[in-house]
Design a protein around this motif. Structure first.
Motif, PDB file in Angstrom:
ATOM      1  N   THR A 107       0.827  -1.212   0.000  1.00  0.00           N
ATOM      2  CA  THR A 107       0.000   0.000   0.000  1.00  0.00           C
ATOM      3  C   THR A 107       0.857   1.255   0.000  1.00  0.00           C
ATOM      4  OG1 THR A 107      -1.757  -1.168   1.192  1.00  0.00           O
ATOM      5  CG2 THR A 107      -1.803   1.233   1.242  1.00  0.00           C
ATOM      6  N   VAL A 108       1.873   1.293   0.837  1.00  0.00           N
ATOM      7  CA  VAL A 108       2.741   2.471   0.914  1.00  0.00           C
ATOM      8  C   VAL A 108       3.523   2.657  -0.381  1.00  0.00           C
ATOM      9  CG1 VAL A 108       4.676   3.514   2.132  1.00  0.00           C
ATOM     10  CG2 VAL A 108       2.897   2.319   3.424  1.00  0.00           C
ATOM     11  N   ILE A 193      -4.946   2.440  -6.854  1.00  0.00           N
ATOM     12  CA  ILE A 193      -4.990   3.744  -6.197  1.00  0.00           C
ATOM     13  C   ILE A 193      -4.935   4.911  -7.179  1.00  0.00           C
ATOM     14  CG2 ILE A 193      -2.507   4.146  -5.920  1.00  0.00           C
ATOM     15  CD1 ILE A 193      -5.298   4.667  -3.274  1.00  0.00           C
ATOM     16  N   LEU A 194      -4.564   4.682  -8.425  1.00  0.00           N
ATOM     17  CA  LEU A 194      -4.473   5.772  -9.397  1.00  0.00           C
ATOM     18  C   LEU A 194      -5.789   6.517  -9.580  1.00  0.00           C
ATOM     19  CD1 LEU A 194      -2.085   4.658 -12.299  1.00  0.00           C
ATOM     20  CD2 LEU A 194      -1.968   6.742 -10.926  1.00  0.00           C
ATOM     21  N   SER A 230      -9.804   5.075   0.457  1.00  0.00           N
ATOM     22  CA  SER A 230      -9.234   4.364  -0.691  1.00  0.00           C
ATOM     23  C   SER A 230      -7.970   3.615  -0.298  1.00  0.00           C
ATOM     24  CB  SER A 230      -8.933   5.351  -1.819  1.00  0.00           C
ATOM     25  OG  SER A 230     -10.103   5.982  -2.266  1.00  0.00           O
ATOM     26  N   LEU A 231      -7.140   4.224   0.534  1.00  0.00           N
ATOM     27  CA  LEU A 231      -5.917   3.553   0.971  1.00  0.00           C
ATOM     28  C   LEU A 231      -6.239   2.327   1.815  1.00  0.00           C
ATOM     29  CD1 LEU A 231      -3.691   6.643   1.873  1.00  0.00           C
ATOM     30  CD2 LEU A 231      -3.441   5.121  -0.097  1.00  0.00           C
ATOM     31  N   LEU A 232      -7.187   2.477   2.734  1.00  0.00           N
ATOM     32  CA  LEU A 232      -7.568   1.332   3.561  1.00  0.00           C
ATOM     33  C   LEU A 232      -8.231   0.251   2.713  1.00  0.00           C
ATOM     34  CD1 LEU A 232      -8.951   3.126   6.752  1.00  0.00           C
ATOM     35  CD2 LEU A 232      -6.738   2.013   6.448  1.00  0.00           C
ATOM     36  N   GLY A 233      -9.066   0.653   1.762  1.00  0.00           N
ATOM     37  CA  GLY A 233      -9.668  -0.334   0.873  1.00  0.00           C
ATOM     38  C   GLY A 233      -8.636  -1.065   0.036  1.00  0.00           C
ATOM     39  N   GLY A 234      -7.624  -0.338  -0.452  1.00  0.00           N
ATOM     40  CA  GLY A 234      -6.545  -0.987  -1.184  1.00  0.00           C
ATOM     41  C   GLY A 234      -5.737  -1.923  -0.314  1.00  0.00           C
ATOM     42  N   ALA A 235      -5.498  -1.507   0.937  1.00  0.00           N
ATOM     43  CA  ALA A 235      -4.764  -2.376   1.862  1.00  0.00           C
ATOM     44  C   ALA A 235      -5.547  -3.655   2.152  1.00  0.00           C
ATOM     45  CB  ALA A 235      -4.473  -1.629   3.159  1.00  0.00           C
ATOM     46  N   ILE A 299     -16.178  -3.113   1.350  1.00  0.00           N
ATOM     47  CA  ILE A 299     -17.337  -2.509   0.685  1.00  0.00           C
ATOM     48  C   ILE A 299     -17.681  -1.132   1.264  1.00  0.00           C
ATOM     49  CG2 ILE A 299     -19.816  -2.766   0.296  1.00  0.00           C
ATOM     50  CD1 ILE A 299     -19.361  -5.732  -0.093  1.00  0.00           C
ATOM     51  N   PRO A 300     -17.796  -0.968   2.596  1.00  0.00           N
ATOM     52  CA  PRO A 300     -18.073   0.389   3.107  1.00  0.00           C
ATOM     53  C   PRO A 300     -16.964   1.391   2.793  1.00  0.00           C
ATOM     54  CG  PRO A 300     -18.531  -1.272   4.789  1.00  0.00           C
ATOM     55  CD  PRO A 300     -17.797  -1.954   3.690  1.00  0.00           C
ATOM     56  N   LEU A 301     -15.718   0.934   2.831  1.00  0.00           N
ATOM     57  CA  LEU A 301     -14.619   1.841   2.500  1.00  0.00           C
ATOM     58  C   LEU A 301     -14.696   2.282   1.047  1.00  0.00           C
ATOM     59  CD1 LEU A 301     -11.675   0.066   4.360  1.00  0.00           C
ATOM     60  CD2 LEU A 301     -12.821   2.182   5.024  1.00  0.00           C
ATOM     61  N   GLN A 302     -15.056   1.363   0.158  1.00  0.00           N
ATOM     62  CA  GLN A 302     -15.175   1.707  -1.255  1.00  0.00           C
ATOM     63  C   GLN A 302     -16.311   2.703  -1.478  1.00  0.00           C
ATOM     64  OE1 GLN A 302     -12.925   0.591  -3.364  1.00  0.00           O
ATOM     65  NE2 GLN A 302     -13.759   1.714  -5.094  1.00  0.00           N
ATOM     66  N   ARG A 303     -17.420   2.515  -0.789  1.00  0.00           N
ATOM     67  CA  ARG A 303     -18.538   3.447  -0.934  1.00  0.00           C
ATOM     68  C   ARG A 303     -18.174   4.838  -0.419  1.00  0.00           C
ATOM     69  NH1 ARG A 303     -23.693  -0.210   1.170  1.00  0.00           N
ATOM     70  NH2 ARG A 303     -23.753  -1.649  -0.618  1.00  0.00           N
ATOM     71  N   ARG A 304     -17.483   4.899   0.693  1.00  0.00           N
ATOM     72  CA  ARG A 304     -17.094   6.200   1.234  1.00  0.00           C
ATOM     73  C   ARG A 304     -16.080   6.878   0.320  1.00  0.00           C
ATOM     74  NH1 ARG A 304     -15.028   7.353   7.444  1.00  0.00           N
ATOM     75  NH2 ARG A 304     -14.959   9.644   7.260  1.00  0.00           N
ATOM     76  N   SER A 305     -15.181   6.101  -0.281  1.00  0.00           N
ATOM     77  CA  SER A 305     -14.222   6.683  -1.207  1.00  0.00           C
ATOM     78  C   SER A 305     -14.917   7.235  -2.445  1.00  0.00           C
ATOM     79  CB  SER A 305     -13.190   5.618  -1.617  1.00  0.00           C
ATOM     80  OG  SER A 305     -12.312   6.114  -2.603  1.00  0.00           O
ATOM     81  N   ASN A 306     -15.888   6.500  -2.974  1.00  0.00           N
ATOM     82  CA  ASN A 306     -16.622   6.995  -4.140  1.00  0.00           C
ATOM     83  C   ASN A 306     -17.439   8.234  -3.830  1.00  0.00           C
ATOM     84  OD1 ASN A 306     -15.618   4.838  -5.615  1.00  0.00           O
ATOM     85  ND2 ASN A 306     -17.390   3.538  -5.204  1.00  0.00           N
TER      86      ASN A 306
END
Length: 310
Positions: A107-108, A193-194, A230-235, A299-306
């Motif tokens: 992730t980093v 992450i792009l 997004s970072l947490l979702g990617g992780a 799923i919740p992280l993705q929704r919040r990122s969007n």
């Protein structure tokens, strides 16, 4: 003389468009929603056949114990409790540890590389990085293990040139697995992450600069909070990818590094004990539970990122 006033004709109030007249069908929206159900029936049938039946069979056999002498089966928690104790618990902990470390590093590194690509402003460089990341992200399994063995193994090319054996480095250890996993996880994180980094609006940077904020303050108070889902979702995605990987670790380290995927393969093939298929299914059930937790978090992280970057 007084004028005779003509009575004014009052017009009836217009009926609202949304008002329903007597006799009209009030269940039209419900009928419309029902009309879409046949279109998704094949999808649910596919999910039931390809995922529901195997998952149900796995759960049923995980809680079933077969007597070796009589051949009778009975429901018991023996397989599940065994899969969570002793060497099997060590393998599950090893897989979680490997997945966590690989996910954090990927992730980093992936976020830093993706941000460097965006800051460069060169479209050709971005296309080349995205194309290469797409290829490297899918290069895993046994071919990746053989490539690392030929490069960083005991007699590998880079090992002999840099004389890595003097430093005590060994590819066939936990550290070697982390390096191999990062090879395909970092490119996957770059591709993931792009789009989120593209969602950071230039107006936010300009507003922060006009208020006297430095670049570090912008990232601390604006950029990172917005990108955090997004970072947490990617992780979480990286964790799931590393947790489910099997072929790379099986070819590189075998059973020298305890991992639950290798233990499941050994139990199914009978390399350690014969008749441990249901124990392997119990360990697989543990992996499914962890995978469901990963999906429930992502799923919740993705929704919040969007919501912020969409």
């Amino acid at each position: 003389m007084t004028r005779s006033s003509t009575p004014q004709q009052t017009r009836p109030p217009e009926e609202p468009e949304h008002a329903q007249r007597p006799g009209s069908d009030q269940r039209t929206p419900r009928r419309r929603s029902r009309a879409h159900w046949p279109a998704v029936v094949p999808f649910f049938a596919f999910m039931a056949v390809c995922f529901g039946i195997p998952a149900g069979t796995m759960a049923y056999n995980a809680f079933t114990v077969i007597d070796a002498e009589t051949g009778t089966s009975e429901y018991s928690l023996h397989n599940v409790t065994t899969s969570l104790s002793g060497a099997y618990a060590t393998g599950l902990a090893g897989s979680v540890k490997l997945s966590l470390l690989s996910a954090v590093l990927a992730t980093v590194l992936g976020a830093v590389i993706a941000q460097a690509v965006i800051n460069s402003g060169k479209s050709k460089l971005r296309k080349a990085i995205v194309s290469a990341s797409g290829v490297f992200a899918n290069f895993s399994g046994a071919p990746l293990a053989f490539a690392f063995i030929a490069t960083l193994g005991t007699t590998g090319t880079v090992t002999r040139i840099l004389e890595l054996q003097r430093t005590g480095f060994s590819l066939y250890t936990f550290t070697g697995l982390v390096l191999a996993y990062l090879y395909f996880m970092v490119p996957l994180m770059v591709v993931t992450i792009l789009p989120a980094l593209d969602g950071l609006r230039a107006q936010w940077r300009e507003a922060a600069a006009s208020c006297g904020a430095t670049r570090a303050q912008f990232w601390r108070h604006v950029g990172l909070p917005v990108l955090m889902p997004s970072l947490l979702g990617g992780a979480v995605l990286m964790f799931g990818t590393a947790f489910a990987s099997h072929a790379t670790a099986a070819v590189m380290t075998g059973s020298s590094v305890p991992l639950i995927t290798i233990q499941i393969a050994n139990a199914l093939s009978g390399n350690v004990l014969v008749g441990q298929e249901n124990l392997a299914l119990a360990m697989s059930l543990n992996m499914v539970v962890i995978a469901l937790i990963v999906i429930a978090v992502q799923i919740p992280l993705q929704r919040r990122s969007n919501r912020w970057l969409g």
